[in-house]
Design a protein around this motif. Structure first.
Motif, PDB file in Angstrom:
ATOM      1  N   ILE A  25       0.929  -1.330   0.081  1.00  0.00           N
ATOM      2  CA  ILE A  25       0.007  -0.009   0.129  1.00  0.00           C
ATOM      3  C   ILE A  25       0.813   1.125  -0.098  1.00  0.00           C
ATOM      4  N   ASP A  26       2.098   1.378   0.758  1.00  0.00           N
ATOM      5  CA  ASP A  26       2.797   2.530   0.785  1.00  0.00           C
ATOM      6  C   ASP A  26       3.236   2.769  -0.584  1.00  0.00           C
ATOM      7  N   ARG A  27       3.931   1.577  -1.163  1.00  0.00           N
ATOM      8  CA  ARG A  27       4.560   1.622  -2.493  1.00  0.00           C
ATOM      9  C   ARG A  27       3.345   2.601  -3.723  1.00  0.00           C
ATOM     10  N   ARG A  28       2.193   1.749  -3.515  1.00  0.00           N
ATOM     11  CA  ARG A  28       1.129   2.370  -4.442  1.00  0.00           C
ATOM     12  C   ARG A  28       0.671   3.514  -3.937  1.00  0.00           C
ATOM     13  N   GLY A  33       1.774  11.190  -3.250  1.00  0.00           N
ATOM     14  CA  GLY A  33       2.470  12.149  -2.307  1.00  0.00           C
ATOM     15  C   GLY A  33       2.154  11.658  -0.699  1.00  0.00           C
ATOM     16  N   LEU A  34       1.872  10.479  -0.498  1.00  0.00           N
ATOM     17  CA  LEU A  34       1.338  10.157   0.900  1.00  0.00           C
ATOM     18  C   LEU A  34       2.535   9.288   1.289  1.00  0.00           C
ATOM     19  N   SER A  35       2.590   9.485   2.578  1.00  0.00           N
ATOM     20  CA  SER A  35       3.366   8.612   3.393  1.00  0.00           C
ATOM     21  C   SER A  35       2.407   7.564   4.441  1.00  0.00           C
ATOM     22  N   ARG A  36       2.914   6.604   4.723  1.00  0.00           N
ATOM     23  CA  ARG A  36       1.812   5.807   5.700  1.00  0.00           C
ATOM     24  C   ARG A  36       1.422   6.553   6.803  1.00  0.00           C
ATOM     25  N   ALA A  37       2.065   7.353   7.415  1.00  0.00           N
ATOM     26  CA  ALA A  37       1.854   8.081   8.685  1.00  0.00           C
ATOM     27  C   ALA A  37       0.776   9.222   8.007  1.00  0.00           C
ATOM     28  N   VAL A  74       0.652  17.487   7.400  1.00  0.00           N
ATOM     29  CA  VAL A  74      -0.344  17.143   6.424  1.00  0.00           C
ATOM     30  C   VAL A  74      -1.101  18.371   6.309  1.00  0.00           C
ATOM     31  N   GLU A  75      -1.271  19.534   7.190  1.00  0.00           N
ATOM     32  CA  GLU A  75      -1.913  20.741   7.049  1.00  0.00           C
ATOM     33  C   GLU A  75      -1.176  21.333   6.003  1.00  0.00           C
ATOM     34  N   ARG A  76       0.136  21.492   5.956  1.00  0.00           N
ATOM     35  CA  ARG A  76       0.892  22.190   5.084  1.00  0.00           C
ATOM     36  C   ARG A  76       0.624  21.530   3.543  1.00  0.00           C
ATOM     37  N   SER A  77       0.146  20.352   3.508  1.00  0.00           N
ATOM     38  CA  SER A  77       0.071  19.510   2.166  1.00  0.00           C
ATOM     39  C   SER A  77      -1.384  20.006   1.745  1.00  0.00           C
ATOM     40  N   VAL A 105     -10.731   9.157  -2.375  1.00  0.00           N
ATOM     41  CA  VAL A 105     -11.414   8.297  -3.417  1.00  0.00           C
ATOM     42  C   VAL A 105     -10.043   7.486  -4.089  1.00  0.00           C
ATOM     43  N   GLN A 106      -9.121   8.063  -4.491  1.00  0.00           N
ATOM     44  CA  GLN A 106      -7.707   7.475  -4.985  1.00  0.00           C
ATOM     45  C   GLN A 106      -7.306   6.491  -3.919  1.00  0.00           C
ATOM     46  N   VAL A 107      -7.248   6.935  -2.610  1.00  0.00           N
ATOM     47  CA  VAL A 107      -6.575   6.008  -1.923  1.00  0.00           C
ATOM     48  C   VAL A 107      -7.480   4.487  -1.418  1.00  0.00           C
ATOM     49  N   GLU A 108      -8.628   4.898  -1.493  1.00  0.00           N
ATOM     50  CA  GLU A 108      -9.590   3.995  -1.352  1.00  0.00           C
ATOM     51  C   GLU A 108      -9.598   2.778  -2.327  1.00  0.00           C
TER      52      GLU A 108
END
Length: 162
Positions: A25-28, A33-37, A74-77, A105-108
């Motif tokens: 999931i992390d790789r995908r 532009g998303l980290s696991r955290a 995350v807020e800065r993003s 939507v993309q994450v899901e």
């Protein structure tokens, strides 16, 4: 003593399976532009917006200061925003932005695809049975943690009295 993979127990297999799923999931999610955290915070807020920094840190099981830095990032993003909670000037609720809702939507899609791939070699009945077994394991571990917490509290009380 080194034990080969075939002799390792269910705890190892659960941990290793969870690690591999997180890695996939992390790789995908990396191209988004998303980290696991970061996606963990978005996932929490997608289920319950308006949580405080303290509530998010508890759900993530991390220190409040660590959660604060992560929330700032995350807020800065542009994916979350802080809003005052009426009646409490010290606490801010954290909410998803419209940009984050579109991203989710993309994450899901990524998560559902990864979950499907994880279970593809199991029949629907086996998938259901696996879920039931894992729920039982989870309940057993929760009960064990609660018992430990209770025993620790009892010991501390006895130490204080004694």
């Amino acid at each position: 003593m080194i034990i080969d993979d075939f002799q390792r127990g269910p705890g190892f297999l659960l941990t290793e399976s969870a690690r591999l799923l997180r890695k996939l999931i992390d790789r995908r999610l990396q191209p988004l532009g998303l980290s696991r955290a970061q996606w963990s915070i978005l996932a929490i807020l997608s289920n319950q917006e308006g949580l405080s920094q303290s509530q998010i840190s508890a759900k993530l099981e991390i220190e409040k200061s660590t959660a604060g830095r992560l929330i700032d990032q995350v807020e800065r993003s542009g994916w979350i925003e802080r809003r005052r909670i009426p009646g409490d000037r010290r606490v801010w609720g954290i909410y998803l932005t419209d940009q984050a809702r579109q991203l989710l939507v993309q994450v899901e899609t990524v998560i559902l695809r990864s979950r499907t791939e994880m279970l593809h070699s199991l029949s629907p009945e086996q998938q259901q049975y696996l879920s039931e077994i894992l729920q039982t394991v989870k309940s057993s571990l929760s009960a064990a943690l609660e018992l430990d917490r209770s025993e620790l509290h009892t010991r501390k009380s006895e130490d204080t009295i004694g």
